[in-house]
Design a protein around this motif. Structure first.
Motif, PDB file in Angstrom:
ATOM      1  N   THR A 188     -39.376 -85.692  38.027  1.00  0.00           N
ATOM      2  CA  THR A 188     -38.562 -86.724  37.399  1.00  0.00           C
ATOM      3  C   THR A 188     -39.450 -87.559  36.495  1.00  0.00           C
ATOM      4  N   ILE A 189     -39.121 -87.585  35.191  1.00  0.00           N
ATOM      5  CA  ILE A 189     -39.936 -88.303  34.231  1.00  0.00           C
ATOM      6  C   ILE A 189     -39.553 -89.782  34.199  1.00  0.00           C
ATOM      7  N   GLY A 190     -38.276 -90.072  34.138  1.00  0.00           N
ATOM      8  CA  GLY A 190     -37.831 -91.456  34.194  1.00  0.00           C
ATOM      9  C   GLY A 190     -37.535 -92.061  32.832  1.00  0.00           C
ATOM     10  N   ILE A 191     -37.331 -93.386  32.858  1.00  0.00           N
ATOM     11  CA  ILE A 191     -36.951 -94.167  31.680  1.00  0.00           C
ATOM     12  C   ILE A 191     -37.977 -95.280  31.493  1.00  0.00           C
ATOM     13  N   ARG A 192     -38.303 -95.581  30.213  1.00  0.00           N
ATOM     14  CA  ARG A 192     -39.196 -96.704  29.949  1.00  0.00           C
ATOM     15  C   ARG A 192     -38.664 -97.519  28.776  1.00  0.00           C
ATOM     16  N   GLU A 193     -39.246 -98.700  28.611  1.00  0.00           N
ATOM     17  CA  GLU A 193     -38.780 -99.625  27.588  1.00  0.00           C
ATOM     18  C   GLU A 193     -39.094 -99.102  26.183  1.00  0.00           C
ATOM     19  N   TYR A 194     -38.154 -99.327  25.257  1.00  0.00           N
ATOM     20  CA  TYR A 194     -38.314 -98.932  23.867  1.00  0.00           C
ATOM     21  C   TYR A 194     -39.324 -99.846  23.183  1.00  0.00           C
ATOM     22  N   THR A 195     -40.312 -99.262  22.498  1.00  0.00           N
ATOM     23  CA  THR A 195     -41.355-100.069  21.864  1.00  0.00           C
ATOM     24  C   THR A 195     -41.148-100.260  20.368  1.00  0.00           C
ATOM     25  N   GLY A 196     -40.209 -99.504  19.787  1.00  0.00           N
ATOM     26  CA  GLY A 196     -39.995 -99.575  18.346  1.00  0.00           C
ATOM     27  C   GLY A 196     -40.655 -98.443  17.606  1.00  0.00           C
ATOM     28  N   TYR A 197     -41.476 -97.642  18.308  1.00  0.00           N
ATOM     29  CA  TYR A 197     -42.174 -96.536  17.664  1.00  0.00           C
ATOM     30  C   TYR A 197     -41.520 -95.181  17.950  1.00  0.00           C
ATOM     31  N   GLU A 198     -40.737 -95.098  19.025  1.00  0.00           N
ATOM     32  CA  GLU A 198     -40.144 -93.822  19.403  1.00  0.00           C
ATOM     33  C   GLU A 198     -38.990 -93.444  18.461  1.00  0.00           C
ATOM     34  N   PRO A 199     -38.762 -92.141  18.250  1.00  0.00           N
ATOM     35  CA  PRO A 199     -37.604 -91.709  17.490  1.00  0.00           C
ATOM     36  C   PRO A 199     -36.303 -92.163  18.171  1.00  0.00           C
ATOM     37  N   GLU A 200     -35.295 -92.466  17.384  1.00  0.00           N
ATOM     38  CA  GLU A 200     -34.032 -92.969  17.928  1.00  0.00           C
ATOM     39  C   GLU A 200     -33.378 -91.964  18.868  1.00  0.00           C
TER      40      GLU A 200
END
Length: 337
Positions: free
Chosen positions: A147-159
């Motif tokens: 299970t990889i999970g979810i993390r906070e969006y930093t503004g650098y990841e693709p939409e």
């Protein structure tokens, strides 16, 4: 003297245009006298890069009417690089050389001497607490059921990585930390700054090791069929060239990148931190970034740490240990061993 250079042709052929260090290749020259008059004294002046074993190659010929003279000799490159074979000068005159009529023939041929290949297992050791096989498999292929999970969006990841249900639940944008095995690709970033600023001094040995490590990485990724791209801050390499950094596999892709490595100069077109920030802004889809550098300067620390928020995995291969302890614990680190 008047008609000696008339209907006189010169041709030069190279048996291989891409060679390994120390590998021999052949130069074949053909001179043809296409007229009824003989050439009693022809002086040929050929110049080659010193690194190919011959610098000035001059010889004299007597050529009969309609005669063709072919000469073949072996050269080899003793150092990585892109070498140009340039113009040839033909001279007609007397044996004493007092009265000469010369003609330059334009040539521009390139020979690429590839870098040596350094394998990870032979050249580097883990730094810090990281233990495990020194292999790209360690960086890329994890348990597909984990299970990889979810993390906070930093503004650098693709939409496309945004996980909307979790974003609604937590009241802020969240992104998927997806499984490596579903969408693997690697971007290798080579740094040619061995000092700051780079023109203060150049450590050729450490830069050649870095370039050789890049070749070893590419060959291992190709063997594992993991798409990979390459970029560098070396002068003369265009970072906007999609053919460089776009992840691919295949022998043609590998050959193209190996030829790119042979052309890399020691001069930097930009600070390495500027190259890192350029790819941070691109928001590409590489799952793993591999940084190959002579050392970690203080100005690299922040942008390398930010990479961990934009990619699933970041690997740093530094030939010196300086400042490695200041990098994020999430980064896999290696040093020369």
């Amino acid at each position: 003297m008047k008609y000696g250079l008339f209907n006189l042709t010169y041709k030069r052929e190279i048996s291989k245009k891409t060679v390994e260090i120390g590998e021999e290749f052949q130069i074949t020259t053909t001179i043809e006298n296409r007229k009824m008059l003989p050439i009693t004294f022809l002086q040929v002046e050929e110049k080659y890069p010193k690194a190919l074993g011959i610098e000035n190659y001059n010889y004299n010929l007597f050529i009969m009417p309609y005669q063709r003279v072919k000469r073949t000799y072996n050269l080899s490159g003793n150092k990585r690089g892109a070498y140009f074979l340039r113009n040839v000068v033909l001279g007609i005159g007397d044996f004493a050389g007092f009265n000469m009529e010369r003609k330059g023939i334009e040539f521009l041929q390139e020979v690429l001497v590839l870098p040596k290949s350094l394998k990870l297992q032979e050249a580097v050791v883990p730094y810090g607490n990281f233990n495990g096989p020194i292999s790209v498999k360690r960086w890329i292929i994890d348990d597909p059921l984990m299970t990889i999970g979810i993390r906070e969006y930093t503004g650098y990841e693709p939409e496309r990585y945004i996980h909307w249900p979790s974003s609604l639940k937590y009241g802020q944008l969240m992104v998927r930390n997806f499984d490596f095995t579903t969408d693997n690709s690697v971007l290798i970033l080579l740094n040619v700054e061995s000092m700051k600023p780079f023109w203060v001094g150049i450590n050729e040995d450490v830069l050649e090791k870095s370039i050789s490590l890049c070749r070893g990485l590419m060959e291992e990724l190709e063997e594992e069929k993991i798409p990979y791209g390459f970029t560098t801050n070396a002068y003369g390499i265009n970072i906007n060239e999609k053919q460089n950094y776009y992840p691919k596999v295949g022998q043609n892709h590998l050959n193209y990148l190996l030829e790119t490595l042979s052309k890399i100069s020691y001069g930097a077109s930009m600070p390495f931190e500027a190259l890192l920030e350029y790819f941070l802004k691109r928001k590409g889809n590489h799952t793993t970034f591999v940084v190959v550098t002579p050392k970690i300067f203080s100005s690299y620390i922040e942008p390398i740490n930010v990479l961990t928020k934009t990619a699933n995995r970041v690997v740093v291969i530094s030939l010196q240990e300086e400042n490695l302890n200041r990098l994020s614990n999430n980064i896999i680190k290696y040093v020369e061993g």
